[in-house]
Scaffold this motif. Structure first.
Motif, short mmCIF file in Angstrom:
data_model
loop_
_atom_site.label_atom_id
_atom_site.label_comp_id
_atom_site.label_asym_id
_atom_site.label_seq_id
_atom_site.Cartn_x
_atom_site.Cartn_y
_atom_site.Cartn_z
N PHE A 100 79.00 53.81 27.00
CA PHE A 100 78.13 54.82 27.55
C PHE A 100 76.65 54.19 27.72
CE2 PHE A 100 80.95 58.15 25.95
CZ PHE A 100 80.75 58.98 26.94
N GLY A 101 76.19 53.15 26.91
CA GLY A 101 75.12 52.42 27.37
C GLY A 101 75.32 51.64 28.51
N TYR A 102 76.46 50.92 28.82
CA TYR A 102 76.77 50.16 30.03
C TYR A 102 76.52 50.83 31.13
CZ TYR A 102 77.68 45.73 27.14
OH TYR A 102 77.57 44.76 26.70
N ALA A 103 77.59 52.16 30.95
CA ALA A 103 77.36 52.91 32.19
C ALA A 103 76.26 53.53 32.51
CB ALA A 103 78.34 54.08 31.72
N LEU A 104 75.34 53.95 31.98
CA LEU A 104 74.08 54.60 31.93
C LEU A 104 73.14 53.58 32.88
CD1 LEU A 104 72.74 57.23 31.53
CD2 LEU A 104 71.29 56.17 29.74
N THR A 105 73.15 52.16 32.51
CA THR A 105 72.43 51.02 33.27
C THR A 105 73.17 50.95 34.54
OG1 THR A 105 71.58 50.17 31.04
CG2 THR A 105 71.84 48.81 33.09
N MET A 106 74.36 51.00 34.40
CA MET A 106 75.14 50.49 35.76
C MET A 106 74.92 51.77 36.80
SD MET A 106 78.71 49.01 34.82
CE MET A 106 79.38 49.09 36.55
N ARG A 107 74.92 52.93 36.32
CA ARG A 107 74.57 54.15 37.10
C ARG A 107 73.55 53.67 38.29
NH1 ARG A 107 72.98 59.93 35.16
NH2 ARG A 107 71.00 58.86 34.78
N GLY A 108 72.02 53.60 37.47
CA GLY A 108 70.96 53.20 38.15
C GLY A 108 71.12 51.89 38.97
N VAL A 109 71.78 50.90 38.62
CA VAL A 109 71.90 49.83 39.57
C VAL A 109 72.73 49.98 40.42
CG1 VAL A 109 72.54 47.33 39.34
CG2 VAL A 109 71.35 48.36 37.20
N LEU A 110 73.89 50.67 40.53
CA LEU A 110 74.82 50.92 41.57
C LEU A 110 74.02 51.92 42.57
CD1 LEU A 110 77.98 51.74 39.72
CD2 LEU A 110 77.93 49.99 41.22
N LYS A 111 73.12 52.68 42.10
CA LYS A 111 72.45 53.44 43.03
C LYS A 111 71.53 52.63 43.99
CE LYS A 111 71.67 57.91 40.76
NZ LYS A 111 70.93 59.01 40.01
N ALA A 112 71.17 51.37 43.51
CA ALA A 112 70.41 50.40 44.10
C ALA A 112 71.31 49.73 45.31
CB ALA A 112 69.65 49.61 43.55
#
Length: 194
Positions: A100-112
């Motif tokens: 969940f920690g990685y997923a939360l960060t990845m969500r923001g980065v994927l949006k970029a």
């Protein structure tokens, strides 16, 4: 008579010399004042930067804590709810915290607009140390508090211990994240994609 004339002749020169000396002091005073203002401004900028870096570290830790807390709580609830062994519950909690920690960060980065593989690399670089520190504190507290791991989901001891472990994890991880961000590591790598 000549001696008096000679003294009268020297006096204007001395007077001019004194004027030059006194004329130099206002500039020197202005320069000193400017230096003091510059020093004060530099000190103010340094304090502002220091405050900013603590804020950034706290925000990064809170972001990481959100993902970790979801995984940690879910792992503890599943482990305690299904009566798993303490060791299995800890392993499950840690695994889910990383997910969940990685997923939360990845969500923001994927949006970029970053590709999945690159986004995963950014998340690994940003969160790994932070999550490790948090999980050591989280699970360490849960194991250390007598009866916390054996308490049922309906018992206050379980929830108080879990909440306390998350708060303590946050307090310990903020300075770690500040240190990492100050060296261009940790959540500093995510800032480029915000």
């Amino acid at each position: 008579m000549e001696h008096s004339a000679h003294q009268g002749h020297e006096h204007p020169a001395q007077h001019a010399h004194h004027e030059q000396q006194h004329g130099h002091h206002p500039d020197h005073t202005q320069h000193t004042g400017h230096s003091e203002q510059h020093t004060q401004h530099t000190g103010h900028a340094h304090q502002h930067h220091g405050g900013s870096s603590w804020r950034t570290a706290a925000q990064a830790t809170l972001h990481c804590l959100t993902g970790c807390a979801i995984g940690e709580v879910l792992g503890q609830v599943i482990g305690v709810g299904f009566g798993l062994h303490n060791g299995a519950t800890v392993v499950l909690s840690i695994a889910l915290a990383f997910v969940f920690g990685y997923a939360l960060t990845m969500r923001g980065v994927l949006k970029a607009g970053l590709p999945f593989r690159e986004a995963l690399k950014v998340a690994l670089a940003a969160d790994t140390v932070s999550i490790i520190v948090m999980e050591l504190i989280d699970n360490g507290v849960m194991v250390a508090v007598p009866g916390a791991m054996d308490a049922g989901l309906g018992q206050l001891l379980f929830w108080l211990s879990l909440a306390g472990s998350l708060v303590l994890a946050f307090l310990v991880t903020v300075p770690v994240n500040r240190w990492l961000i100050g060296r261009g590591r940790g959540h500093a790598v995510v800032h480029a994609y915000h």
